[in-house]
Scaffold this motif. Structure first.
Motif, PDB file in Angstrom:
ATOM      1  N   MET A  55       0.850  -1.198   0.000  1.00 21.83           N
ATOM      2  CA  MET A  55       0.000   0.000   0.000  1.00 21.83           C
ATOM      3  C   MET A  55       0.880   1.240   0.000  1.00 21.83           C
ATOM      4  O   MET A  55       1.925   1.267   0.650  1.00 21.83           O
ATOM      5  CB  MET A  55      -0.903   0.011   1.231  1.00 21.83           C
ATOM      6  CG  MET A  55      -1.971  -1.048   1.171  1.00 21.83           C
ATOM      7  SD  MET A  55      -2.953  -1.016   2.633  1.00 21.83           S
ATOM      8  CE  MET A  55      -2.990  -2.758   3.008  1.00 21.83           C
ATOM      9  N   ASN A  56       0.436   2.264  -0.727  1.00 18.30           N
ATOM     10  CA  ASN A  56       1.185   3.511  -0.822  1.00 18.30           C
ATOM     11  C   ASN A  56       0.558   4.637  -0.020  1.00 18.30           C
ATOM     12  O   ASN A  56       1.166   5.693   0.140  1.00 18.30           O
ATOM     13  CB  ASN A  56       1.311   3.941  -2.288  1.00 18.30           C
ATOM     14  CG  ASN A  56       2.174   2.981  -3.075  1.00 18.30           C
ATOM     15  OD1 ASN A  56       3.238   2.591  -2.614  1.00 18.30           O
ATOM     16  ND2 ASN A  56       1.714   2.590  -4.250  1.00 18.30           N
ATOM     17  N   ASP A  57      -0.687   4.464   0.446  1.00 15.31           N
ATOM     18  CA  ASP A  57      -1.395   5.495   1.196  1.00 15.31           C
ATOM     19  C   ASP A  57      -1.884   4.931   2.523  1.00 15.31           C
ATOM     20  O   ASP A  57      -2.112   3.733   2.654  1.00 15.31           O
ATOM     21  CB  ASP A  57      -2.613   6.003   0.407  1.00 15.31           C
ATOM     22  CG  ASP A  57      -2.215   6.634  -0.913  1.00 15.31           C
ATOM     23  OD1 ASP A  57      -1.331   7.493  -0.897  1.00 15.31           O
ATOM     24  OD2 ASP A  57      -2.802   6.253  -1.951  1.00 15.31           O
ATOM     25  N   GLY A  58      -2.083   5.831   3.491  1.00 14.02           N
ATOM     26  CA  GLY A  58      -2.622   5.425   4.776  1.00 14.02           C
ATOM     27  C   GLY A  58      -3.322   6.590   5.445  1.00 14.02           C
ATOM     28  O   GLY A  58      -3.062   7.749   5.123  1.00 14.02           O
ATOM     29  N   PHE A  59      -4.238   6.301   6.348  1.00 13.89           N
ATOM     30  CA  PHE A  59      -4.914   7.328   7.129  1.00 13.89           C
ATOM     31  C   PHE A  59      -4.161   7.469   8.446  1.00 13.89           C
ATOM     32  O   PHE A  59      -3.909   6.485   9.129  1.00 13.89           O
ATOM     33  CB  PHE A  59      -6.377   6.957   7.390  1.00 13.89           C
ATOM     34  CG  PHE A  59      -7.303   7.466   6.349  1.00 13.89           C
ATOM     35  CD1 PHE A  59      -7.999   8.645   6.545  1.00 13.89           C
ATOM     36  CD2 PHE A  59      -7.490   6.778   5.170  1.00 13.89           C
ATOM     37  CE1 PHE A  59      -8.854   9.128   5.571  1.00 13.89           C
ATOM     38  CE2 PHE A  59      -8.342   7.245   4.189  1.00 13.89           C
ATOM     39  CZ  PHE A  59      -9.029   8.429   4.400  1.00 13.89           C
TER      40      PHE A  59
END
Length: 96
Positions: A55-59
């Motif tokens: 994954m390249n994005d996170g919250f």
């Protein structure tokens, strides 16, 4: 009671209510460890510096809380095995 901050990076590919459930579960672990949550900051979706679990994005969430000195180890043990938490960090905040 010491002041602490728990930083969570949550999977960005899950639904909003599932993300909220992850944060609520973390807050529940804090209260179970005799801590009191003082503030929850949501930074929203950010690009990660490097790929984590493909994954390249996170919250990003930052939870400030007051707790005894034994609480961070207990909280980290629970957060470590939570689904949808990519990374976490619990640090003691300075009194100054």
């Amino acid at each position: 009671m010491n002041k602490y901050e728990l930083a969570l990076v949550v999977n960005a590919k899950i639904e909003d209510d599932a993300r909220a459930a992850v944060v609520e579960k973390a807050k529940e672990y804090i209260t179970r460890a005799n801590g009191t949550v003082t503030e929850v900051e949501e930074w929203g979706k950010k690009r990660l510096a490097y790929e984590i679990q493909k994954m390249n994005d996170g919250f990003f969430y930052f939870i400030q809380f007051d707790a005894p000195a034994t609480a961070p180890a207990e909280i980290e043990n629970h957060v470590r095995i939570m689904d949808n938490v990519l990374r976490f960090l619990c640090v003691r905040k300075d009194e100054a």
